[in-house]
Scaffold this active site. Structure first.
Site, PDB file in Angstrom:
ATOM      1  N   LYS A  76     -45.188   1.874  61.683  1.00 30.13           N
ATOM      2  CA  LYS A  76     -44.828   3.285  61.617  1.00 30.13           C
ATOM      3  C   LYS A  76     -45.936   4.180  62.155  1.00 30.13           C
ATOM      4  O   LYS A  76     -45.665   5.265  62.674  1.00 30.13           O
ATOM      5  CB  LYS A  76     -44.468   3.668  60.174  1.00 30.13           C
ATOM      6  CG  LYS A  76     -43.074   3.246  59.781  1.00 30.13           C
ATOM      7  CD  LYS A  76     -42.608   3.887  58.496  1.00 30.13           C
ATOM      8  CE  LYS A  76     -43.248   3.273  57.285  1.00 30.13           C
ATOM      9  NZ  LYS A  76     -42.659   3.775  56.021  1.00 30.13           N
TER      10      LYS A  76
ATOM     11  N   ARG B 126     -41.281 -11.548  57.642  1.00 32.60           N
ATOM     12  CA  ARG B 126     -40.771 -10.284  58.160  1.00 32.60           C
ATOM     13  C   ARG B 126     -40.096 -10.498  59.509  1.00 32.60           C
ATOM     14  O   ARG B 126     -40.249 -11.529  60.162  1.00 32.60           O
ATOM     15  CB  ARG B 126     -41.886  -9.244  58.288  1.00 32.60           C
ATOM     16  CG  ARG B 126     -43.010  -9.642  59.196  1.00 32.60           C
ATOM     17  CD  ARG B 126     -44.075  -8.559  59.277  1.00 32.60           C
ATOM     18  NE  ARG B 126     -43.694  -7.518  60.227  1.00 32.60           N
ATOM     19  CZ  ARG B 126     -44.307  -6.331  60.292  1.00 32.60           C
ATOM     20  NH1 ARG B 126     -45.265  -6.036  59.449  1.00 32.60           N
ATOM     21  NH2 ARG B 126     -43.942  -5.459  61.196  1.00 32.60           N
TER      22      ARG B 126
ATOM     23  N   GLU C 187     -41.638   3.736  51.891  1.00 33.36           N
ATOM     24  CA  GLU C 187     -42.528   4.890  51.805  1.00 33.36           C
ATOM     25  C   GLU C 187     -41.963   5.963  52.728  1.00 33.36           C
ATOM     26  O   GLU C 187     -41.739   5.688  53.911  1.00 33.36           O
ATOM     27  CB  GLU C 187     -43.944   4.512  52.225  1.00 33.36           C
ATOM     28  CG  GLU C 187     -44.585   3.464  51.344  1.00 33.36           C
ATOM     29  CD  GLU C 187     -45.940   3.027  51.892  1.00 33.36           C
ATOM     30  OE1 GLU C 187     -46.886   3.836  51.857  1.00 33.36           O
ATOM     31  OE2 GLU C 187     -46.028   1.880  52.369  1.00 33.36           O
TER      32      GLU C 187
END
Length: 588
Positions: A276, A266, A41
């Site tokens: 983020k 992850r 994104e």
């Protein structure tokens, strides 16, 4: 690639469950060509966790002779920017990868709208007039079912009319949303009629002002995969609970291609945050020097600090691909940086906290040139010539007037070796009015020149130095972890909650950041000593050092020329990593 020994870890992955799945899919004929994608994104800069996702998608795609697309999931114009798009492309290329095609979710907005209309026509979606808070309150909990919206049974005709008017811009942000009609009593909270379209009167970086309604990420993402023919949609474990909705969208929207989602563990590092939202908060509030601050876990920050793509790829290869969750010690990453730089970085001398030394018996005005190897572990890097004269700089902590036992460096009456040069002996100490040592006077022994074969006596201490008259003034930036906590703020749990909540009720067009979460608390864990700036000197040839040139400074560690603050003749060096660590990789 059977039997191929790869040049580096861009080209292969260790044995893993995803590789096994792909192998079987190809063997059975279920898949003819492997297509993966890296789908960031564009609402911030990529971080070290993305490096693993990049490596997994591009390497697995290439390992089976397939394709990997770079796709920007740009469904929220309020938080997205061309700056982020450009930085993401730069990071992917710097890590060593080339995408097959570059795509944007916004390229498919017309198709997504048509699929949403299809859902309405099938009675699988409806327009809801409730506010975000009302939707959230009626969604239920992990142990209690949700409640149906009072607008859930609207007719197909009314829903089509309202959705058309939403697109036409008739309503304000948050006034209405389109929701999938699934099951408000589902034990999976992600299937409780998630929002799939919201109103957002915002300019989009790619489509301009064409749209005022935008698909939610969780609705758009599976459609993008299907449109592009992705065969294996690879994502991290926090999206595992959303897989049923992913499959629902593919099936109910009647997509010809049927991609499957697979989740992997992850990458989480100690003393780092990779949210983020939190990284943006650090930037916006001025806690760091931008997204590329060398303390940041962003790829651009690591690059500016002096990390190499090879070290990062070796690191993610070592972490492997599995479904396991864990926090990896930051020293593991630093280990691979040292391993990569030790044969690449020239070894030179720098004095970070200078103390002047006058060699009283050395001829005034004389400068001689001494030979020094550039890297003792890599003889192919050759030698260099360094100046030596009556005045030099040494480190302040290489001299003590009243040393403790077993202190083998310089003190009154003691003799040490200057690396690449001579033995010197301290004879006198010069102090200022406050009693601080500002200069020491020594004598040298001309017969003890390094490389001359002298064996007359030995000394226990060797110290580094820089010749004073030609020394280059330099700034050194010494870093410690930005976060003082080992596992900051239960990072994964927060991220998973946000990922699910983004499906829930972002009806304002603001993005998942509207979900309540303790954004500020991690700021209490910031390390006030994460950056120390000191001024000293480097060898004369370093005045030609260029941005991103890397060196090993004797005893201090690996350093890289900062591309943002260095000026010609006055370099700024970022310490990449210290010279040694107590960390060792576990034996196989």
């Amino acid at each position: 690639m059977k039997g191929l020994i790869p040049v580096d870890n861009r080209f292969t992955t260790p044995p893993n469950f995803i590789k096994n799945i792909i192998t079987e899919d190809l063997r059975s004929g279920k898949v003819q060509e492997v297509i993966t994608r890296f789908p960031p994104e564009p609402n911030g800069y990529l971080h070290i966790g993305h490096a693993k996702a990049i490596w997994i998608n591009f390497t697995l795609g290439g390992e089976f002779g397939g394709k990997t697309n770079l796709r920007f999931d740009d469904t929220n114009p309020v938080k997205e920017d061309v700056e982020y798009v450009n930085s993401i492309q730069e990071d992917v290329k710097w890590l060593g990868y080339e995408w097959n095609e570059k795509r944007f979710a916004s390229d498919y907005f017309d198709e997504m709208y048509n699929r949403a209309v299809l859902l309405i026509e099938k009675g699988k979606a409806y327009v809801d007039d409730q506010s975000a808070d009302e939707i959230r309150q009626m969604r239920g909990t992990l142990t209690e079912p949700g409640k149906n919206s009072p607008f859930r049974e609207r007719s197909v005709e009314e829903n089509l009319d309202l959705f058309t008017r939403m697109r036409a811009g008739e309503f304000q942000n948050g006034e209405r949303v389109l929701r999938a009609k699934i099951d408000m009593a589902s034990p999976n909270i992600n299937l409780r009629d998630p929002v799939i379209y919201r109103i957002s009167h915002a300019h989009h970086h790619n489509t301009g002002d064409k749209w005022c309604i935008y698909p939610m990420y969780a609705f758009a993402h599976p459609l993008e995969d299907a449109i592009e023919g992705v065969t294996h949609s690879l994502c991290s474990l926090e999206f595992e609970d959303q897989r049923p909705f992913y499959d629902w969208v593919i099936a109910e929207c009647e997509m010809e291609s049927q991609p499957r989602q697979y989740e992997f563990g992850r990458l989480n590092l100690s003393q780092m945050v990779t949210s983020k939202r939190k990284l943006k908060l650090l930037v916006d509030e001025g806690h760091v020097d931008g997204w590329d601050d060398p303390r940041m876990p962003t790829i651009s920050g690591l690059r500016r600090r002096g990390y190499t793509p090879e070290a990062i790829r070796d690191f993610v290869y070592e972490t492997g691909i599995s479904k396991n969750y864990g926090v990896i010690d930051l020293q593991t990453l630093e280990h691979f940086v040292r391993e990569d730089l030790k044969l690449k970085a020239p070894r030179t001398m720098a004095v970070l906290h200078p103390l002047k030394v006058v060699i009283t018996n050395y001829p005034e005005g004389q400068v001689e040139w001494l030979e020094a190897e550039n890297n003792v572990e890599n003889p192919e890097m050759g030698n260099r010539q360094i100046p030596f004269s009556r005045e030099i700089y040494i480190e302040q902590d290489d001299f003590m007037e009243n040393p403790p036992n077993k202190y083998f460096r310089l003190f009154p009456g003691n003799e040490v070796r200057l690396k690449h040069a001579y033995f010197i002996k301290c004879n006198d100490v010069i102090k200022d009015a406050d009693g601080n040592v500002v200069e020491i006077h020594c004598t040298y022994d001309v017969e003890t020149k390094s490389g001359s074969g002298f064996t007359g006596r030995k000394v226990k201490g060797t110290i580094h130095w820089v010749e004073a008259t030609q020394a280059v003034p330099a700034e050194f930036r010494l870093y410690e972890p930005l976060i003082s906590a080992d596992a900051p703020e239960a990072e994964v749990e927060v991220e998973a909650a946000v990922a699910g909540a983004e499906m829930e009720a972002d009806v304002t067009g603001a993005g998942a950041e509207t979900v309540e979460q303790p954004e500020k608390t991690f700021l209490d864990q910031l390390n006030p000593n994460s950056l120390e700036i000191v001024h000293g000197f480097v060898e004369q040839e370093m005045k030609e050092a260029k941005p991103q040139d890397k060196f090993q400074f004797f005893r201090h560690g690996y350093f890289s020329v900062d591309p943002k603050h260095s000026e010609p003749g006055r370099p700024v060096f970022n310490r990449v990593v210290s010279l040694k660590s107590s960390f060792q990789l576990p034996k196989a």
